[in-house]
Design a protein around this motif. Structure first.
Motif, PDB file in Angstrom:
ATOM      1  N   ILE A  76       0.839  -1.197   0.000  1.00  0.00           N
ATOM      2  CA  ILE A  76       0.000   0.000   0.000  1.00  0.00           C
ATOM      3  C   ILE A  76       0.875   1.248   0.000  1.00  0.00           C
ATOM      4  CG2 ILE A  76      -1.604   1.363   1.414  1.00  0.00           C
ATOM      5  CD1 ILE A  76      -2.837  -1.380   2.277  1.00  0.00           C
ATOM      6  N   VAL A  77       1.875   1.274   0.859  1.00  0.00           N
ATOM      7  CA  VAL A  77       2.774   2.429   0.920  1.00  0.00           C
ATOM      8  C   VAL A  77       3.485   2.617  -0.417  1.00  0.00           C
ATOM      9  CG1 VAL A  77       4.900   3.298   1.988  1.00  0.00           C
ATOM     10  CG2 VAL A  77       3.078   2.376   3.412  1.00  0.00           C
ATOM     11  N   SER A  78       3.920   1.529  -1.000  1.00  0.00           N
ATOM     12  CA  SER A  78       4.600   1.601  -2.294  1.00  0.00           C
ATOM     13  C   SER A  78       3.668   2.138  -3.379  1.00  0.00           C
ATOM     14  CB  SER A  78       5.113   0.215  -2.684  1.00  0.00           C
ATOM     15  OG  SER A  78       5.660   0.227  -3.969  1.00  0.00           O
ATOM     16  N   ASP A  79       2.438   1.641  -3.391  1.00  0.00           N
ATOM     17  CA  ASP A  79       1.465   2.099  -4.385  1.00  0.00           C
ATOM     18  C   ASP A  79       1.161   3.576  -4.218  1.00  0.00           C
ATOM     19  OD1 ASP A  79       1.350  -0.458  -5.409  1.00  0.00           O
ATOM     20  OD2 ASP A  79      -0.579  -0.946  -4.490  1.00  0.00           O
ATOM     21  N   VAL A  80       0.962   4.012  -2.989  1.00  0.00           N
ATOM     22  CA  VAL A  80       0.650   5.417  -2.724  1.00  0.00           C
ATOM     23  C   VAL A  80       1.840   6.295  -3.102  1.00  0.00           C
ATOM     24  CG1 VAL A  80       0.177   7.099  -0.901  1.00  0.00           C
ATOM     25  CG2 VAL A  80      -1.098   4.954  -0.981  1.00  0.00           C
ATOM     26  N   ALA A  81       3.036   5.860  -2.763  1.00  0.00           N
ATOM     27  CA  ALA A  81       4.236   6.645  -3.071  1.00  0.00           C
ATOM     28  C   ALA A  81       4.423   6.803  -4.580  1.00  0.00           C
ATOM     29  CB  ALA A  81       5.463   5.996  -2.454  1.00  0.00           C
ATOM     30  N   SER A  82       3.983   5.835  -5.350  1.00  0.00           N
ATOM     31  CA  SER A  82       4.169   5.906  -6.799  1.00  0.00           C
ATOM     32  C   SER A  82       3.352   7.032  -7.437  1.00  0.00           C
ATOM     33  CB  SER A  82       3.814   4.574  -7.453  1.00  0.00           C
ATOM     34  OG  SER A  82       2.414   4.350  -7.415  1.00  0.00           O
TER      35      SER A  82
ATOM     36  N   PRO B  91     -12.347  18.425  -9.286  1.00  0.00           N
ATOM     37  CA  PRO B  91     -10.923  18.488  -9.628  1.00  0.00           C
ATOM     38  C   PRO B  91     -10.100  17.502  -8.812  1.00  0.00           C
ATOM     39  CG  PRO B  91     -11.558  20.390  -8.330  1.00  0.00           C
ATOM     40  CD  PRO B  91     -12.823  19.634  -8.644  1.00  0.00           C
ATOM     41  N   MET B  92      -9.032  17.034  -9.416  1.00  0.00           N
ATOM     42  CA  MET B  92      -8.116  16.132  -8.718  1.00  0.00           C
ATOM     43  C   MET B  92      -7.428  16.914  -7.608  1.00  0.00           C
ATOM     44  SD  MET B  92      -6.895  13.192 -11.183  1.00  0.00           S
ATOM     45  CE  MET B  92      -5.696  12.827 -10.005  1.00  0.00           C
ATOM     46  N   PRO B  93      -7.122  16.274  -6.495  1.00  0.00           N
ATOM     47  CA  PRO B  93      -6.429  16.965  -5.411  1.00  0.00           C
ATOM     48  C   PRO B  93      -5.102  17.526  -5.894  1.00  0.00           C
ATOM     49  CG  PRO B  93      -7.227  14.838  -4.667  1.00  0.00           C
ATOM     50  CD  PRO B  93      -7.454  14.904  -6.148  1.00  0.00           C
ATOM     51  N   GLY B  94      -4.879  18.801  -5.588  1.00  0.00           N
ATOM     52  CA  GLY B  94      -3.621  19.429  -5.938  1.00  0.00           C
ATOM     53  C   GLY B  94      -3.520  19.823  -7.391  1.00  0.00           C
ATOM     54  N   ALA B  95      -4.590  19.631  -8.165  1.00  0.00           N
ATOM     55  CA  ALA B  95      -4.548  19.986  -9.580  1.00  0.00           C
ATOM     56  C   ALA B  95      -4.559  21.497  -9.712  1.00  0.00           C
ATOM     57  CB  ALA B  95      -5.734  19.388 -10.313  1.00  0.00           C
ATOM     58  N   VAL B  96      -3.745  22.012 -10.630  1.00  0.00           N
ATOM     59  CA  VAL B  96      -3.671  23.445 -10.882  1.00  0.00           C
ATOM     60  C   VAL B  96      -4.415  23.713 -12.169  1.00  0.00           C
ATOM     61  CG1 VAL B  96      -2.130  25.370 -11.327  1.00  0.00           C
ATOM     62  CG2 VAL B  96      -1.450  23.586  -9.731  1.00  0.00           C
TER      63      VAL B  96
ATOM     64  N   LEU C 275      -2.988  13.552  -0.716  1.00  0.00           N
ATOM     65  CA  LEU C 275      -3.422  12.206  -0.362  1.00  0.00           C
ATOM     66  C   LEU C 275      -4.634  12.264   0.558  1.00  0.00           C
ATOM     67  CD1 LEU C 275      -3.096   9.152  -0.391  1.00  0.00           C
ATOM     68  CD2 LEU C 275      -1.452   9.390   1.481  1.00  0.00           C
ATOM     69  N   ALA C 276      -4.613  13.173   1.525  1.00  0.00           N
ATOM     70  CA  ALA C 276      -5.747  13.321   2.439  1.00  0.00           C
ATOM     71  C   ALA C 276      -7.012  13.712   1.674  1.00  0.00           C
ATOM     72  CB  ALA C 276      -5.436  14.353   3.520  1.00  0.00           C
ATOM     73  N   GLN C 277      -6.873  14.646   0.718  1.00  0.00           N
ATOM     74  CA  GLN C 277      -8.032  15.058  -0.092  1.00  0.00           C
ATOM     75  C   GLN C 277      -8.553  13.885  -0.921  1.00  0.00           C
ATOM     76  OE1 GLN C 277      -6.509  18.295  -2.389  1.00  0.00           O
ATOM     77  NE2 GLN C 277      -6.743  19.794  -0.748  1.00  0.00           N
ATOM     78  N   PHE C 278      -7.651  13.140  -1.501  1.00  0.00           N
ATOM     79  CA  PHE C 278      -8.037  11.982  -2.302  1.00  0.00           C
ATOM     80  C   PHE C 278      -8.795  10.970  -1.450  1.00  0.00           C
ATOM     81  CE2 PHE C 278      -7.221   7.716  -3.921  1.00  0.00           C
ATOM     82  CZ  PHE C 278      -7.645   7.847  -5.240  1.00  0.00           C
ATOM     83  N   LEU C 279      -8.269  10.684  -0.272  1.00  0.00           N
ATOM     84  CA  LEU C 279      -8.921   9.718   0.609  1.00  0.00           C
ATOM     85  C   LEU C 279     -10.274  10.223   1.100  1.00  0.00           C
ATOM     86  CD1 LEU C 279      -5.840   8.438   2.629  1.00  0.00           C
ATOM     87  CD2 LEU C 279      -7.067   7.274   0.776  1.00  0.00           C
ATOM     88  N   GLN C 280     -10.398  11.539   1.319  1.00  0.00           N
ATOM     89  CA  GLN C 280     -11.691  12.097   1.705  1.00  0.00           C
ATOM     90  C   GLN C 280     -12.706  11.925   0.586  1.00  0.00           C
ATOM     91  OE1 GLN C 280     -10.707  16.110   2.780  1.00  0.00           O
ATOM     92  NE2 GLN C 280     -10.330  15.602   4.936  1.00  0.00           N
TER      93      GLN C 280
ATOM     94  N   SER D 197       1.407  14.808  -2.315  1.00  0.00           N
ATOM     95  CA  SER D 197       1.789  15.370  -1.026  1.00  0.00           C
ATOM     96  C   SER D 197       0.833  14.789   0.017  1.00  0.00           C
ATOM     97  CB  SER D 197       1.665  16.892  -1.057  1.00  0.00           C
ATOM     98  OG  SER D 197       0.301  17.270  -1.096  1.00  0.00           O
ATOM     99  N   PRO D 198       1.176  14.895   1.291  1.00  0.00           N
ATOM    100  CA  PRO D 198       0.256  14.401   2.315  1.00  0.00           C
ATOM    101  C   PRO D 198      -1.125  15.072   2.239  1.00  0.00           C
ATOM    102  CG  PRO D 198       2.419  14.701   3.263  1.00  0.00           C
ATOM    103  CD  PRO D 198       2.472  15.261   1.865  1.00  0.00           C
TER     104      PRO D 198
END
Length: 111
Positions: A41-47, A76-81, A55-60, A51-52
């Motif tokens: 899971i950590v490896s998949d998320v890191a790929s 919009p995707m989290p962190g998308a500009v 990731l928090a926005q995505f999980l929400q 940013s934390p």
């Protein structure tokens, strides 16, 4: 006279010992499996290089059931500009803020 009972008691002791050994092995394998799952899971998320906060926005979004909306482009995707100029300005501001923070950190380190 009680040879049959003694034999059954001995067989029971052996079976209990085998069961305890098997239970210990099961617990060990479950712990190893859980650890490997966590590493995957950590490896998949890191790929995804999120940013934390992203990731928090995505999980929400996923937890709220709005993940499908994001995937379809409705959210919009989290962190998308945004592609407009305000997004560029925001990036420039972020870089300036990061430069200031880095300089402050280096100044504190050198003191």
């Amino acid at each position: 006279m009680y040879a049959k009972l003694d034999k059954l008691r001995e067989d029971l002791k052996k079976a209990v010992a085998k069961r305890e050994a098997a239970d210990a092995k099961v617990k060990q394998l479950e712990a190893k499996l859980k650890e490997e799952e966590n590493q995957q899971i950590v490896s998949d998320v890191a790929s995804y290089n999120l940013s934390p906060d992203q990731l928090a926005q995505f999980l929400q979004l996923a937890n709220s059931g709005r993940l499908q909306e994001m995937l379809s482009g409705q959210v919009p995707m989290p962190g998308a500009v945004n592609a407009d100029t305000s997004g560029k300005k925001q990036d420039e501001d972020n870089e300036t803020d990061m430069d200031k923070e880095e300089e402050d950190f280096l100044d504190e380190e050198n003191e």
